[in-house]
Design an enzyme around this catalytic site. Structure first.
Site, PDB file in Angstrom:
ATOM      1  N   LYS A 205      83.354  29.303 -19.060  1.00 40.23           N
ATOM      2  CA  LYS A 205      83.584  28.060 -19.848  1.00 40.23           C
ATOM      3  C   LYS A 205      84.512  27.226 -19.554  1.00 40.23           C
ATOM      4  O   LYS A 205      84.322  26.045 -19.541  1.00 40.23           O
ATOM      5  CB  LYS A 205      83.603  28.490 -21.381  1.00 40.23           C
ATOM      6  CG  LYS A 205      83.965  27.471 -22.321  1.00 40.23           C
ATOM      7  CD  LYS A 205      82.555  26.557 -22.585  1.00 40.23           C
ATOM      8  CE  LYS A 205      83.256  25.287 -23.130  1.00 40.23           C
ATOM      9  NZ  LYS A 205      82.266  24.394 -23.772  1.00 40.23           N
ATOM     10  N   CYS A 259      86.983  19.017 -25.767  1.00 46.52           N
ATOM     11  CA  CYS A 259      86.547  20.121 -24.747  1.00 46.52           C
ATOM     12  C   CYS A 259      87.193  19.693 -23.454  1.00 46.52           C
ATOM     13  O   CYS A 259      88.208  20.331 -23.150  1.00 46.52           O
ATOM     14  CB  CYS A 259      85.274  19.921 -24.739  1.00 46.52           C
ATOM     15  SG  CYS A 259      84.270  20.107 -26.178  1.00 46.52           S
TER      16      CYS A 259
HETATM   17  N1  SAJ Z   1      83.466  10.664 -18.663  1.00 43.97           N
HETATM   18  C1  SAJ Z   1      83.962   9.956 -17.713  1.00 43.97           C
HETATM   19  N2  SAJ Z   1      83.108   9.830 -16.639  1.00 43.97           N
HETATM   20  C2  SAJ Z   1      82.156  10.535 -16.171  1.00 43.97           C
HETATM   21  C3  SAJ Z   1      81.559  11.481 -17.641  1.00 43.97           C
HETATM   22  C4  SAJ Z   1      82.507  11.613 -18.587  1.00 43.97           C
HETATM   23  O1  SAJ Z   1      84.989   9.090 -17.959  1.00 43.97           O
HETATM   24  O2  SAJ Z   1      81.306  10.335 -15.251  1.00 43.97           O
HETATM   25  C5  SAJ Z   1      84.355  10.908 -19.944  1.00 43.97           C
HETATM   26  C6  SAJ Z   1      83.707  10.389 -21.414  1.00 43.97           C
HETATM   27  O3  SAJ Z   1      83.518   9.007 -21.431  1.00 43.97           O
HETATM   28  C7  SAJ Z   1      84.345  11.120 -22.387  1.00 43.97           C
HETATM   29  C8  SAJ Z   1      84.817  12.785 -21.367  1.00 43.97           C
HETATM   30  O4  SAJ Z   1      84.598  12.000 -20.315  1.00 43.97           O
HETATM   31  O5  SAJ Z   1      85.561  10.652 -22.811  1.00 43.97           O
HETATM   32  C9  SAJ Z   1      84.233  13.726 -21.834  1.00 43.97           C
HETATM   33  O6  SAJ Z   1      82.525  13.593 -21.917  1.00 43.97           O
HETATM   34  P1  SAJ Z   1      81.442  14.442 -21.261  1.00 43.97           P
HETATM   35  O7  SAJ Z   1      79.869  13.837 -21.618  1.00 43.97           O
HETATM   36  O8  SAJ Z   1      81.812  14.640 -19.702  1.00 43.97           O
HETATM   37  O9  SAJ Z   1      81.790  15.714 -21.966  1.00 43.97           O
HETATM   38  P2  SAJ Z   1      81.706  16.363 -23.450  1.00 43.97           P
HETATM   39  O10 SAJ Z   1      83.085  16.454 -23.908  1.00 43.97           O
HETATM   40  O11 SAJ Z   1      81.039  15.411 -24.486  1.00 43.97           O
HETATM   41  O12 SAJ Z   1      81.025  17.715 -23.302  1.00 43.97           O
HETATM   42  C10 SAJ Z   1      81.448  18.755 -22.525  1.00 43.97           C
HETATM   43  C11 SAJ Z   1      80.313  19.393 -21.838  1.00 43.97           C
HETATM   44  N3  SAJ Z   1      80.709  19.892 -20.481  1.00 43.97           N
HETATM   45  C12 SAJ Z   1      80.464  19.789 -19.433  1.00 43.97           C
HETATM   46  O13 SAJ Z   1      79.680  18.968 -19.052  1.00 43.97           O
HETATM   47  C13 SAJ Z   1      80.764  20.771 -18.281  1.00 43.97           C
HETATM   48  C14 SAJ Z   1      79.339  20.184 -22.685  1.00 43.97           C
HETATM   49  O14 SAJ Z   1      78.492  20.800 -21.722  1.00 43.97           O
HETATM   50  C15 SAJ Z   1      80.489  21.155 -23.323  1.00 43.97           C
HETATM   51  O15 SAJ Z   1      79.562  21.936 -24.343  1.00 43.97           O
HETATM   52  C16 SAJ Z   1      81.375  20.566 -24.072  1.00 43.97           C
HETATM   53  O16 SAJ Z   1      82.120  19.735 -23.193  1.00 43.97           O
HETATM   54  C17 SAJ Z   1      82.220  21.490 -24.852  1.00 43.97           C
HETATM   55  O17 SAJ Z   1      82.053  21.713 -25.963  1.00 43.97           O
HETATM   56  O18 SAJ Z   1      83.097  22.214 -24.233  1.00 43.97           O
END
Ligand code: SAJ
Length: 424
Positions: A205, A259
């Protein structure tokens, strides 16, 4: 093993959907939360979390009579701990909720029961912290009761779908515990169920979220380099991503949520000398809001006395969650630089954030604005029509930090167009 009753502790983003999912499959579920207001809302049939499909799912579960909610833990064949694990100011994991939840199970634990920890936790939490607490019941882990770690991995905005479809990892303190966990989750999980040991599952995780954080950090670092070399980062990324083994993520205003910006610290704090890349990536992502604010400030030649229509406060597109949001951090940096920021967040009106002046309607933000800043690529913002915007604001220029708008359309409507790492 067949389970007919489950007690889910923690009615947050993970616990509530998980509880209603089990109830929808015929299991008798008690959802527990220490926050009496949450329980009152749930008893009245009101989901306190905005997540597509959740409200309806909750009502169905309540009406079926198979979901009850309470502030007290009750006896059940299986217990699931789904409480938050934030960190302290020094970035050490704050496991108080996990400890309290484990303690609350002790009086109800019976021979043959299964306990599952879902909360993201530092490596060895299940065996070194949860197991000894549960053994205070007088029962022995492995011999008398089963214990496993099974991380939630669902994406906010797609939780109900991903709960069912994602592969599920179940790490048992012994094989029997992992197998019991599989029997429980396969009541609703359609994705592959992978069995391993508890500490590997904890590590998996943390590695997943750390991997994503580091990949976003390199995208953000590329945006800074592109800015220095006058390269359009979005064009560069789209060309690089045509390479069959390259997939650069999107730079933006930073990384938020609860997360990806938290979990890597659990590895850094557990082994600082071995986690230097992870720490550096955290530093880059945490400083991205300040970098973007400086960029806007330099384009504006100072922000003192300027009014900014600031679009989007959520931590990512199309969610209503503004906690730990990099867009909020960016707005605060702009305020500190002397601007008056009128923030519009259609998904969370009245978020009540310190130092942030939030308006209820887009028009209010636009009316007096000298510039428009797009901080979050919500669908509603992507759909804005530049020609219509021209009629609503005297702002001379727009700044798109997330590559959601078409430069030519905005220029054709009479705006000067800027963005994160665009050619100047
Ligand atoms: N972000 C960027 N650029 C990107 C992708 C995301 O700047 O290309 C930013 C988003 O705007 C946001 C942050 O990153 O601020 C996180 O967003 P996210 O969509 O990457 O992830 P979360 O936090 O919504 O969910 C993540 C997921 N983990 C992964 O993709 C490895 C999800 O599967 C997990 O269940 C979740 O964390 C968790 O609860 O741990």
């Amino acid at each position: 093993m067949k389970f007919s009753s489950v007690c889910v502790i923690g009615m947050g983003y993970i616990g509530l959907p998980t509880a209603s999912m089990f109830a929808s499959k015929g299991i008798q579920v008690t959802g527990v939360d220490t926050n009496a207001r949450v329980i009152t809302a749930l008893q009245a049939g009101k989901a306190h979390i905005a997540e597509p499909g959740l409200q309806e799912h909750l009502l169905n579960a309540l009406h079926s009579g198979r979901l009850a909610v309470s502030t007290e833990v009750v006896s059940a064949e299986a217990f699931i701990i789904a409480v938050p694990t934030p960190f302290y100011d020094d970035k050490q994991a704050d496991l108080r909720a996990v400890v309290a939840a484990s303690q609350s199970i002790v009086p109800h634990l019976r021979r043959g029961n299964l306990v599952i920890l879902e909360s993201t936790s530092p490596p060895r939490t299940t065996v070194d912290i949860v197991a000894p607490i549960l053994e205070k019941s007088g029962l022995k882990v492995g011999a008398d009761f089963l214990l496993a770690y099974s991380p939630e991995r669902v994406l906010p905005g797609r939780i109900l779908q991903e709960l069912v479809e994602n592969p599920r990892v179940i790490g048992g303190v012994d094989p029997a515990s992992a197998e019991a966990g599989r029997d429980l989750y396969q009541t609703f999980v359609q994705g592959e169920i992978i069995l391993t040991d508890a500490t590997t599952a904890e590590m998996v995780k943390l590695m997943e979220n750390t991997f994503r954080d580091i990949n976003i950090a390199v995208a953000n670092e590329f945006s800074r380099l592109a800015d220095a070399f006058n390269v359009d980062i979005w064009e560069a990324i789209s060309i690089a991503n045509r390479h069959p083994r390259v997939n650069i993520l999107r730079p933006g205003v930073g990384v938020g949520g609860h997360c990806i910006d938290v979990d890597p610290w659990f590895l850094v704090e557990a082994a600082p000398e071995s986690a230097r890349l992870i720490k550096a990536a955290r530093g880059i992502n945490d400083s991205q809001p300040a970098f973007v604010a400086k960029h806007i400030q330099s384009i504006a030649r100072g922000l003192e006395g300027k009014t900014i229509a600031f679009l989007g406060l959520a931590f990512k597109p199309d969610v209503d969650d503004v906690r730990e949001s990099p867009a909020v951090a960016l707005a605060r940096h702009l305020v500190s630089a002397g601007a008056r920021v009128l923030a519009y967040e259609p998904l969370k009106p009245g978020a009540n954030l310190q130092d942030i002046e939030q308006v209820e309607h887009l028009e209010e933000a636009l009316a007096e604005a000298h510039l428009v800043v797009l901080g979050v690529a919500h669908g509603a913002f992507k759909a804005l029509n530049p020609a219509e915007m021209r009629l609503k604001t005297k702002a001379e220029w727009v700044y798109d930090a997330v590559n959601a708008w078409d430069k030519h359309a905005w220029e054709a409507a009479g705006f000067q167009f800027y963005g994160l790492a665009r050619k100047h």
